[in-house]
Design an enzyme around this catalytic site. Structure first.
Site, PDB file in Angstrom:
ATOM      1  N   ARG A   3      79.955 -29.808  93.486  1.00 37.31           N
ATOM      2  CA  ARG A   3      78.985 -28.723  93.477  1.00 37.31           C
ATOM      3  C   ARG A   3      79.170 -27.785  92.288  1.00 37.31           C
ATOM      4  O   ARG A   3      80.260 -27.618  91.758  1.00 37.31           O
ATOM      5  CB  ARG A   3      79.010 -27.947  94.787  1.00 37.31           C
ATOM      6  N   ASP A  20      80.233 -22.958  94.899  1.00 38.30           N
ATOM      7  CA  ASP A  20      80.375 -22.876  96.354  1.00 38.30           C
ATOM      8  C   ASP A  20      81.002 -21.520  96.659  1.00 38.30           C
ATOM      9  O   ASP A  20      82.060 -21.188  96.117  1.00 38.30           O
ATOM     10  CB  ASP A  20      81.308 -24.005  96.808  1.00 38.30           C
TER      11      ASP A  20
HETATM   12  N1  ROI Z   1      88.405 -29.426  96.955  1.00 33.75           N
HETATM   13  C1  ROI Z   1      88.961 -28.505  96.167  1.00 33.75           C
HETATM   14  N2  ROI Z   1      90.111 -28.769  95.547  1.00 33.75           N
HETATM   15  N3  ROI Z   1      88.381 -27.289  95.981  1.00 33.75           N
HETATM   16  C2  ROI Z   1      87.202 -26.975  96.592  1.00 33.75           C
HETATM   17  O1  ROI Z   1      86.688 -25.847  96.411  1.00 33.75           O
HETATM   18  C3  ROI Z   1      86.604 -27.927  97.442  1.00 33.75           C
HETATM   19  N4  ROI Z   1      85.439 -27.673  98.095  1.00 33.75           N
HETATM   20  C4  ROI Z   1      84.885 -28.551  98.908  1.00 33.75           C
HETATM   21  C5  ROI Z   1      85.481 -29.902  99.182  1.00 33.75           C
HETATM   22  C6  ROI Z   1      84.490 -30.988  98.824  1.00 33.75           C
HETATM   23  C7  ROI Z   1      85.828 -29.977 100.660  1.00 33.75           C
HETATM   24  N5  ROI Z   1      86.699 -30.124  98.416  1.00 33.75           N
HETATM   25  C8  ROI Z   1      87.248 -29.172  97.605  1.00 33.75           C
HETATM   26  O2  ROI Z   1      83.766 -28.234  99.527  1.00 33.75           O
END
Ligand code: ROI
Length: 166
Positions: free
Chosen positions: A92, A95
């Protein structure tokens, strides 16, 4: 005013620039003050591995917005950053997760606080502890006592505090 902690993450486009944008946009929200921003971290993806590494941070706000209104504002910032989301747990552009809001426990269709995954994620707990070393979850658990407070070698500090000030 209530304290709220926001988790920031990005792994597409220009992740660091998107996080700078997000911090500055949160600082401009109505009835809201930005009080703390963690260091900037790099972390390998949790979930599907066929995606780039993430850039992560946590910010603390003080806000008079309700949790649902704050969530709507965060989603608007995600959209303004050109968020694209191809699949669940996929990569993404930006987020923004509402991690904690005061001592509230919220379970509605579109909002769960505390964020249900946060206690397992070093990329959330370690930056949270940067700015709130005494943080306690609504159930009384100390963030500093969680296993995720002891990160593995794959959580990198990319920049010290102040990275978002341009
Ligand atoms: N993994 C990491 N390392 N950092 C994130 O912000 C993050 N966010 C997510 C998912 C896909 C679960 N994995 C992630 O939404």
């Amino acid at each position: 005013m209530y304290p709220a902690f926001i988790g920031l993450g990005a792994n597409l486009g220009q992740p660091r620039e998107q996080l700078v944008y997000a911090v500055q946009a949160m600082a401009s929200l109505p009835d809201t003050r930005l009080t703390h921003v963690s260091r900037l971290y790099g972390s390998p993806p949790i979930g599907p591995q066929d995606q780039p590494d993430y850039v992560n941070a946590v910010a603390r706000l003080e806000t008079a917005l309700t949790p649902h209104r704050l969530l709507a504002e965060l989603q608007a910032i995600e959209n303004d950053a050109g968020r694209v989301r191809e699949r669940h747990w996929g990569p993404r552009t930006l987020d923004l997760d509402l991690l904690l809001y005061a001592d509230d426990e919220i379970r509605t269709v579109n909002l769960t606080v505390p964020h249900p995954e946060m206690v397992h994620r070093a990329f959330v707990i370690v930056p949270l502890l940067d700015i709130a070393s005494d943080a306690v979850l609504p159930n009384g658990a100390k963030a500093a006592s969680l296993q995720a407070a002891t990160p593995g070698p794959d959580l990198l500090v990319l920049a010290e505090s102040g990275w978002w000030q341009t």
